[in-house]
Design a protein around this motif. Structure first.
Motif, PDB file in Angstrom:
ATOM      1  N   LEU A 170       0.838  -1.188   0.000  1.00 14.32           N
ATOM      2  CA  LEU A 170       0.000   0.000   0.000  1.00 14.32           C
ATOM      3  C   LEU A 170       0.877   1.243   0.000  1.00 14.32           C
ATOM      4  N   LEU A 171       0.491   2.256  -0.807  1.00  7.81           N
ATOM      5  CA  LEU A 171       1.281   3.472  -0.933  1.00  7.81           C
ATOM      6  C   LEU A 171       0.447   4.701  -0.587  1.00  7.81           C
ATOM      7  N   THR A 172       1.116   5.701  -0.030  1.00 10.02           N
ATOM      8  CA  THR A 172       0.515   7.022   0.080  1.00 10.02           C
ATOM      9  C   THR A 172       0.650   7.711  -1.269  1.00 10.02           C
ATOM     10  N   PRO A 173      -0.067   8.820  -1.496  1.00 10.82           N
ATOM     11  CA  PRO A 173       0.113   9.540  -2.763  1.00 10.82           C
ATOM     12  C   PRO A 173       1.557   9.964  -3.009  1.00 10.82           C
ATOM     13  N   ASP A 174       2.250  10.400  -1.958  1.00 11.22           N
ATOM     14  CA  ASP A 174       3.649  10.807  -2.130  1.00 11.22           C
ATOM     15  C   ASP A 174       4.523   9.617  -2.509  1.00 11.22           C
ATOM     16  N   TYR A 229       6.305   6.843  -9.690  1.00 15.27           N
ATOM     17  CA  TYR A 229       5.890   7.307 -11.007  1.00 15.27           C
ATOM     18  C   TYR A 229       5.966   8.841 -11.032  1.00 15.27           C
ATOM     19  N   PRO A 230       7.167   9.382 -11.186  1.00 12.68           N
ATOM     20  CA  PRO A 230       7.373  10.818 -10.994  1.00 12.68           C
ATOM     21  C   PRO A 230       6.605  11.719 -11.957  1.00 12.68           C
ATOM     22  N   GLY A 274      11.520  12.028 -18.520  1.00 16.16           N
ATOM     23  CA  GLY A 274      11.266  11.265 -17.301  1.00 16.16           C
ATOM     24  C   GLY A 274      10.638   9.909 -17.543  1.00 16.16           C
ATOM     25  N   VAL A 275      10.245   9.623 -18.780  1.00 10.06           N
ATOM     26  CA  VAL A 275       9.680   8.313 -19.118  1.00 10.06           C
ATOM     27  C   VAL A 275      10.801   7.420 -19.645  1.00 10.06           C
ATOM     28  N   HIS A 276      10.969   6.256 -19.044  1.00  5.28           N
ATOM     29  CA  HIS A 276      12.072   5.352 -19.380  1.00  5.28           C
ATOM     30  C   HIS A 276      11.561   3.913 -19.389  1.00  5.28           C
TER      31      HIS A 276
END
Length: 809
Positions: free
Chosen positions: A121-125, A131-132, A238-240
């Motif tokens: 589970l992840l927070t928004p940050d 996924y920057p 930033g997409v790789h």
């Protein structure tokens, strides 16, 4: 190009990712006499324009295991074949914009724990760190699945095809199948535009053309194409290549890296059906449909919201590639009922790349072994009937089905399109009584009745839904008075003939060689000793039986019975489902209600549990069977459809009679610990795990299908055991699928759960690791952990005293 062979043992039709996977796995299983026929070139049809997402976590354990195998295979294909599948494990992020979606993601994470799959589970940050290039200020949270990845569909297909060739399969491109030859109920060959090929087995993996290929053999393949859209963007900073796959289901969209840019696609809430499955143009294998930016706008607008850089990024290509979808959003796998040697693997609902490895292996095993080696109920072709392939019906349904991919998967969500369809003779009376209907096998069935002043609609939620008090009242009436249920949707089969007893003794776990007028509960097993169905068998004459099963299993049950009847027996199986209505009269006052309408002796002495006989009920002659699925005194009444309205009105004319629906039945059966096929009873579980050895004739010397395996399983002892449970907190709402923990460690999963009004809390059944502990169990309910009390015995009336009735007759 090599000449088309005149004969092969197995012919696979279709050279997309599914067909090549089946051919590859057939050769891995030692089948070398395999021919694959592709009307165009390999990877044509849907495969070449698929997005290539490989997400492992599915709604069920069996579905998850299937995709887990795909991932393992794709990672190993280059070592096995010398060709890469273009597979990259980049992980996946799924985000939530709403609390309701976040509850779903917490349930997803709990399911991952149940299946041993890594999920965080992840927070928004934290999601932004993964996924920057994503905007996160409007998010509630997210999950991270590090095992997710992506594959190149064309590379994957080519690698599988090479592996199949290396194993001995012959692959012929540019060969169009135009007919299927059959003789005496089995396949004998295929007709092509380049000659005939004699064969014993045909595996129909023709993608969007699978319905047309099925029709060549009079086989129903219910799928319909819909337009499906995505765009490929120019490069974005930033997409790789290692950027995770991003899914934003509240925005209907997904994102995958491709050559420094993004594939932006999704599943819009209302899809655009394409042409009839019998009208797909030829050739079309590498064609696309026209751009439709207006229809794509809901996806593009949401994509711009999630990835702000798209505002200034160009579009390289707009793809509108049609894909086929099924009526329930699950793909089609397995044998065709009524035609030996014909198998189907099609209708993959945009999950073909992720599923291809596991589905190809499963179907190949099915062909070789003659039965599946795991639980494939959810995708079994035989879950559908002929009417499910009606083109106008399918066209109406497919527009809804595509959108289900990213809709919140509400518990007990009902389809809304192509309804109402099949109806009970008393459907109009239910409508007048404010019924809330659900659908099963096309039947409109009452879920619950809304009281006066309430709208008969379901308000979906993860917690307690609006109808719960209505169902609780029906449950209470069943426990304290009498309730009438319309169960007309039951599947009903007549089994007759001189060898009917011999056939059923082989097919059934229980001893069904009983006197005329007795009903017996039994399972149907496979050779592995696990469940293929459960039903009741009533002997109505020396050489005739009435079998009653669940609404959803009509086609599958009959196919199983016919396929596994020993050769040479004189027995006939007839589907009589639509000739009889069924009413359940249940509760401690059931005997009193029936006594108002009949002079028959209904006492325990005169009409014992398990007794079945014809009697006069009012002006009608009906079959009454003393049986129950709710744990109370009760009868099931089998009524000729032309008499059904009169019988039902005779019951409901009495003010003390309550009408009930399937939500109440579910709660009542779970309080009593009664099992249900498809949930507690599946091809992954035997009577040993399910606690149903009492329904097996192991104390006799009568052999039955699966007996040898069952005796071995009994000697080994179960690794998992089915238990009943009740949640300590009456406010917690369970729906099934929840993770079970023991002292904080995952040990199982809930198979069924519902609100039990008698016990005042949610009740259910769950498989847990053995040995079963006395205490320490909890369930994860959307991230909240609640203690539960567990028992291997029924929670309600464990001695079954209630089934005999209040005064014992």
């Amino acid at each position: 190009m090599a000449a088309l062979p005149q004969r092969a043992r197995i012919v696979v039709v279709g050279g997309g990712v599914i067909g090549t996977s089946v051919a590859y796995h057939l050769t891995q299983l030692g089948e070398t006499d395999v021919v694959l026929l592709e009307q165009g070139r390999l990877s044509g049809g849907t495969t070449w324009h698929a997005a290539g997402l490989v997400g492992q976590l599915r709604a069920s354990e069996s579905g998850t295991r299937l995709v887990q195998y795909s991932v393992q295979l794709y990672a190993e294909l280059e070592a096995r074949t010398g060709l890469s599948a273009g597979y990259r494990q980049c992980g996946g992020v799924t985000v939530a914009r709403t609390p309701e979606r976040m509850t779903q993601l917490r349930r997803t994470a709990a399911s991952a724990d149940a299946y041993g799959l890594e999920c965080e589970l992840l927070t928004p940050d934290e999601a932004a760190q993964r996924y920057p290039v994503m905007r996160t200020d409007d998010l509630v949270g997210a999950i991270w699945l590090p095992g997710d990845g992506k594959a190149n569909p064309t590379d994957l297909t080519t690698a599988l095809a090479k592996g199949a060739r290396t194993g001995g399969a012959r692959i012929h491109e540019g060969v169009r199948v135009t007919g299927v030859r059959t003789e005496r109920g089995r396949v004998t060959g295929v007709v092509t535009d380049q000659g005939d090929v004699e064969c014993e087995v045909v595996v129909n993996c023709a993608g969007q053309w699978a319905a047309a290929v099925g029709a060549m053999a009079n086989v129903t393949v219910p799928l319909h194409s819909a337009e499906h859209f995505y765009v490929v963007t120019e490069a974005i900073e930033g997409v790789h290549p290692d950027l995770p796959v991003l899914r934003d289901p509240d925005g209907y969209t997904y994102f995958k890296e491709e050559v420094g840019g993004l594939v932006v696609g999704g599943f819009e809430p209302q899809a655009k059906p394409w042409v009839s499955p019998y009208e797909i143009p030829y050739p079309f294998e590498f064609s696309l449909l026209g751009e439709d930016w207006e229809h794509f706008s809901i996806l593009m607008n949401n994509a711009l919201l999630r990835i702000p850089a798209l505002e200034t990024t160009g579009i390289r290509k707009f793809y509108n590639g049609p894909e086929s979808f099924t009526p329930d959003n699950h793909f089609l796998l397995g044998p065709a009922p009524g035609l030996n040697g014909f198998y189907v693997g099609a209708g993959f609902n945009s999950v073909g790349i992720a599923s291809a490895g596991g589905a190809g292996r499963a179907l190949a095993e099915w062909v070789v072994a003659g039965e599946p080696t795991s639980d494939l109920l959810a995708v079994d072709l035989r879950r559908f009937a002929r009417f499910n392939a009606d083109v106008p019906w399918l066209r109406a349904r497919v527009g809804e089905v595509l959108g289900l991919h990213y809709e919140v998967p509400w518990p007990n969500r009902e389809m809304t399109t192509a309804r109402p369809f099949r109806r009970s003779p008393v459907h109009h009376l239910h409508e007048a009584d404010r019924a809330v209907f659900g659908s099963r096998m096309g039947w409109e069935r009452v879920n619950v009745f809304a009281p006066e002043g309430e709208q008969p609609v379901i308000e979906y939620a993860w917690g307690k839904q609006n109808w719960l008090p209505w169902s609780a009242a029906e449950q209470t009436a069943t426990r304290t008075g009498v309730c009438v249920f319309d169960q007309t949707s039951f599947s009903k089969y007549r089994v007759s003939g001189p060898d009917a007893v011999a056939a059923l003794q082989w097919l059934c776990t229980a001893d069904v060689d009983v006197p005329v007028g007795r009903a017996v509960y039994t399972g149907l097993l496979n050779a592995r000793g696990t469940y293929e169905s459960d039903l009741t068998v009533t002997r109505v004459a020396p050489e005739e039986f009435l079998l009653v099963s669940s609404a959803a299993t009509t086609v599958r049950d009959l196919d199983h019975l016919r396929r596994h009847t020993p050769a040479g027996l004189d027995v006939r199986y007839d589907d009589i489902t639509t000739s009889l209505a069924v009413f359940g009269v249940m509760g401690p006052h059931a005997r009193d209600l029936l006594a108002r309408l009949t002079d028959a002796d209904l006492s325990d002495a005169g009409f014992a549990f398990g007794t079945s006989r014809e009697l006069d009920l009012g002006h009608a002659r009906v079959r009454a069977t003393r049986i129950t699925y709710v744990g109370e005194l009760g009868w099931e009444l089998y009524v000729p459809v032309e008499l059904a309205v009169g019988v039902y009105q005779a019951f409901t004319a009495h003010d003390d009679v309550v009408r009930g629906g399937y939500y109440a039945i579910e709660s009542l059966r779970l309080e009593k610990g009664y099992r249900a096929f498809g949930r507690e009873l599946t091809p992954d579980f035997s009577p040993v795990e399910a606690g149903l050895l009492f329904a097996c004739k192991l104390r006799t010397d009568v052999d039955f299908l699966g007996r040898e395996a069952l005796e071995r399983l009994r000697a080994e002892g179960p690794a998992r055991r089915l238990v009943s449970f009740v949640v300590d907190d009456p406010e917690a709402m369970l729906w099934g699928g929840e993770l079970v923990l023991l002292d904080g460690e995952p040990v199982g999963q809930v198979t069924s759960a519902a609100w039990g009004a008698t016990l005042g809390a949610c009740v259910g059944l769950a498989y847990v690791r053995t040995p079963v502990a006395e205490a320490g169990y909890t369930v994860d309910v959307g991230g909240d952990v609640h203690p539960v009390s567990v028992s291997t015995k029924p929670l309600y009336d464990p001695a079954s005293e209630r089934v005999r009735g209040p005064a014992n007759g």
